[in-house]
Design a protein around this motif. Structure first.
Motif, PDB file in Angstrom:
ATOM      1  N   PRO B  82      36.408  43.586  32.707  1.00  0.00           N
ATOM      2  CA  PRO B  82      35.416  44.495  33.311  1.00  0.00           C
ATOM      3  C   PRO B  82      35.758  44.854  34.758  1.00  0.00           C
ATOM      4  O   PRO B  82      35.470  45.968  35.198  1.00  0.00           O
ATOM      5  CB  PRO B  82      34.113  43.694  33.208  1.00  0.00           C
ATOM      6  N   ALA B  83      36.410  43.943  35.482  1.00  0.00           N
ATOM      7  CA  ALA B  83      36.788  44.214  36.878  1.00  0.00           C
ATOM      8  C   ALA B  83      37.860  45.295  36.987  1.00  0.00           C
ATOM      9  O   ALA B  83      38.106  45.815  38.086  1.00  0.00           O
ATOM     10  CB  ALA B  83      37.291  42.928  37.537  1.00  0.00           C
ATOM     11  N   ASP B  84      38.488  45.659  35.877  1.00  0.00           N
ATOM     12  CA  ASP B  84      39.477  46.747  35.885  1.00  0.00           C
ATOM     13  C   ASP B  84      38.815  48.119  35.847  1.00  0.00           C
ATOM     14  O   ASP B  84      39.492  49.143  35.985  1.00  0.00           O
ATOM     15  CB  ASP B  84      40.430  46.619  34.677  1.00  0.00           C
ATOM     16  N   SER B  85      37.508  48.144  35.650  1.00  0.00           N
ATOM     17  CA  SER B  85      36.780  49.413  35.603  1.00  0.00           C
ATOM     18  C   SER B  85      36.888  50.128  36.944  1.00  0.00           C
ATOM     19  O   SER B  85      36.536  49.570  37.990  1.00  0.00           O
ATOM     20  CB  SER B  85      35.304  49.170  35.259  1.00  0.00           C
ATOM     21  N   ALA B  86      37.404  51.351  36.913  1.00  0.00           N
ATOM     22  CA  ALA B  86      37.638  52.134  38.125  1.00  0.00           C
ATOM     23  C   ALA B  86      38.214  53.479  37.702  1.00  0.00           C
ATOM     24  O   ALA B  86      38.436  53.728  36.515  1.00  0.00           O
ATOM     25  CB  ALA B  86      38.624  51.419  39.057  1.00  0.00           C
ATOM     26  N   THR B  87      38.484  54.340  38.686  1.00  0.00           N
ATOM     27  CA  THR B  87      39.207  55.580  38.432  1.00  0.00           C
ATOM     28  C   THR B  87      40.671  55.357  38.785  1.00  0.00           C
ATOM     29  O   THR B  87      40.983  54.786  39.830  1.00  0.00           O
ATOM     30  CB  THR B  87      38.641  56.731  39.281  1.00  0.00           C
ATOM     31  N   TYR B  88      41.549  55.800  37.892  1.00  0.00           N
ATOM     32  CA  TYR B  88      42.987  55.624  38.102  1.00  0.00           C
ATOM     33  C   TYR B  88      43.623  56.998  38.302  1.00  0.00           C
ATOM     34  O   TYR B  88      43.416  57.927  37.520  1.00  0.00           O
ATOM     35  CB  TYR B  88      43.609  54.880  36.924  1.00  0.00           C
ATOM     36  N   LEU B  89      44.395  57.099  39.351  1.00  0.00           N
ATOM     37  CA  LEU B  89      45.004  58.364  39.758  1.00  0.00           C
ATOM     38  C   LEU B  89      46.521  58.268  39.701  1.00  0.00           C
ATOM     39  O   LEU B  89      47.092  57.264  40.134  1.00  0.00           O
ATOM     40  CB  LEU B  89      44.606  58.693  41.205  1.00  0.00           C
ATOM     41  N   CYS B  90      47.152  59.318  39.166  1.00  0.00           N
ATOM     42  CA  CYS B  90      48.616  59.365  39.222  1.00  0.00           C
ATOM     43  C   CYS B  90      49.021  60.393  40.265  1.00  0.00           C
ATOM     44  O   CYS B  90      48.294  61.359  40.524  1.00  0.00           O
ATOM     45  CB  CYS B  90      49.223  59.679  37.862  1.00  0.00           C
ATOM     46  N   ALA B  91      50.188  60.186  40.866  1.00  0.00           N
ATOM     47  CA  ALA B  91      50.663  61.074  41.922  1.00  0.00           C
ATOM     48  C   ALA B  91      52.178  61.179  41.848  1.00  0.00           C
ATOM     49  O   ALA B  91      52.895  60.334  42.402  1.00  0.00           O
ATOM     50  CB  ALA B  91      50.223  60.562  43.295  1.00  0.00           C
ATOM     51  N   PRO B  92      52.683  62.211  41.153  1.00  0.00           N
ATOM     52  CA  PRO B  92      54.131  62.444  41.159  1.00  0.00           C
ATOM     53  C   PRO B  92      54.543  62.979  42.533  1.00  0.00           C
ATOM     54  O   PRO B  92      53.749  63.673  43.181  1.00  0.00           O
ATOM     55  CB  PRO B  92      54.336  63.521  40.082  1.00  0.00           C
ATOM     56  N   ASN B  93      55.744  62.667  42.952  1.00  0.00           N
ATOM     57  CA  ASN B  93      56.206  63.159  44.242  1.00  0.00           C
ATOM     58  C   ASN B  93      57.634  63.650  44.122  1.00  0.00           C
ATOM     59  O   ASN B  93      58.480  62.947  43.577  1.00  0.00           O
ATOM     60  CB  ASN B  93      56.103  62.055  45.288  1.00  0.00           C
ATOM     61  N   ALA B  94      57.864  64.842  44.639  1.00  0.00           N
ATOM     62  CA  ALA B  94      59.185  65.440  44.507  1.00  0.00           C
ATOM     63  C   ALA B  94      60.209  64.798  45.420  1.00  0.00           C
ATOM     64  O   ALA B  94      61.408  64.977  45.248  1.00  0.00           O
ATOM     65  CB  ALA B  94      59.103  66.939  44.778  1.00  0.00           C
ATOM     66  N   GLY B  95      59.744  64.051  46.419  1.00  0.00           N
ATOM     67  CA  GLY B  95      60.688  63.470  47.368  1.00  0.00           C
ATOM     68  C   GLY B  95      61.283  64.547  48.246  1.00  0.00           C
ATOM     69  O   GLY B  95      60.773  65.670  48.327  1.00  0.00           O
ATOM     70  N   GLY B  96      62.369  64.269  48.891  1.00  0.00           N
ATOM     71  CA  GLY B  96      63.028  65.246  49.743  1.00  0.00           C
ATOM     72  C   GLY B  96      62.094  65.734  50.831  1.00  0.00           C
ATOM     73  O   GLY B  96      61.433  64.954  51.503  1.00  0.00           O
ATOM     74  N   THR B  97      61.993  67.071  50.963  1.00  0.00           N
ATOM     75  CA  THR B  97      61.134  67.633  52.011  1.00  0.00           C
ATOM     76  C   THR B  97      59.652  67.410  51.724  1.00  0.00           C
ATOM     77  O   THR B  97      58.823  67.578  52.602  1.00  0.00           O
ATOM     78  CB  THR B  97      61.383  69.142  52.165  1.00  0.00           C
ATOM     79  N   SER B  98      59.326  67.049  50.493  1.00  0.00           N
ATOM     80  CA  SER B  98      57.929  66.787  50.134  1.00  0.00           C
ATOM     81  C   SER B  98      57.572  65.320  50.285  1.00  0.00           C
ATOM     82  O   SER B  98      56.490  64.901  49.893  1.00  0.00           O
ATOM     83  CB  SER B  98      57.657  67.202  48.686  1.00  0.00           C
ATOM     84  N   TYR B  99      58.503  64.546  50.846  1.00  0.00           N
ATOM     85  CA  TYR B  99      58.276  63.127  51.022  1.00  0.00           C
ATOM     86  C   TYR B  99      56.953  62.880  51.727  1.00  0.00           C
ATOM     87  O   TYR B  99      56.663  63.447  52.757  1.00  0.00           O
ATOM     88  CB  TYR B  99      59.422  62.530  51.837  1.00  0.00           C
TER      89      TYR B  99
END
Lengths: 111, 114
Positions: B82-99
């Protein structure tokens, strides 16, 4: 070791007013990023500061501006507030690693 | 334009089961992808990062996979609590200049029932 701190916690402003939000990064971190999170959405990148300069910017109008101080703390300024600016504003700091450490956020309500 | 989609806004599972969350992206070639957890009224907390040349990453009960061909990442929580209940977000990152510029999905709300 204090993590990322933000002030104030909550803020209520009227349309057309200006607001300044503050952030102190985690100890040892030199980069600060700001995000806007609307209810039920993921955070949206506003801009990032490094060495007191804006390094990257998201798709936000010029009404959103920022500043970073020599001690790496940062401010986010929003001018001419609109109702749509109501959101949770998150500050995140990072150092040499790629992960970011977020503060608790400032809840801004524009009436 | 770049798009990130996380499966169903909400996921409900029973305690002890494995939760599997999906993150799909389009018009993107991320160099790495991060997963964060967010509790109500709090800022996101970093959980795991996986790079484009890594197929799988584990941390305690957490496992992340990254398929650059399918343009998808899967996030697993085994023996959920039950303690795992939360919102989970993913965030891809292009790296490079978008670092450092994280682009988040809308998040998946996970509820683990006792």
């Amino acid at each position: 070791d204090a993590g990322v701190t933000q002030s104030p916690t909550h803020l209520i402003k009227t349309r057309g007013q200006q607001v300044t939000l503050r952030c102190s990064p985690k100890s040892g971190h030199d980069t600060v990023s700001w995000y806007q999170q609307a209810l039920g959405q993921g955070p949206q990148f506003i801009f990032q500061y490094y060495e007191e300069e804006e390094r990257q910017r998201g798709n936000f109008p010029d009404r959103f501006s920022g500043h970073q101080f020599p001690n790496y703390s940062s401010e986010l300024n929003v001018n001419a507030l609109l109702l749509g600016d109501s959101a949770l504003y998150l500050c995140a700091s990072s150092g040499t690693g790629t992960e970011q450490y977020f503060g608790p956020g400032t809840r801004l309500t524009v009436t | 334009s770049q798009k990130i989609e996380q499966n169903s806004e909400a996921l409900n599972i029973q305690e002890g089961k494995t939760a599997t969350l999906t993150c799909n992206y389009t018009n993107y070639s991320p160099a790495y992808l991060q997963w964060y957890r967010q509790d109500p009224g709090r800022g996101p907390v970093f959980l795991l990062l996986i790079r484009e040349n890594e197929k799988e990453k584990r941390k305690e009960r957490l496992k992340v996979t990254f398929d650059t061909t399918l343009k998808q990442s899967l996030f697993h929580i085994t023996a959920s609590q039950p303690a795992d209940s939360a919102t989970y977000l993913c965030a891809p990152n292009a790296g490079g200049t978008s670092y450092g510029k994280l682009t988040f999905g809308q998040g998946t709300i996970l509820t683990v029932h006792p």
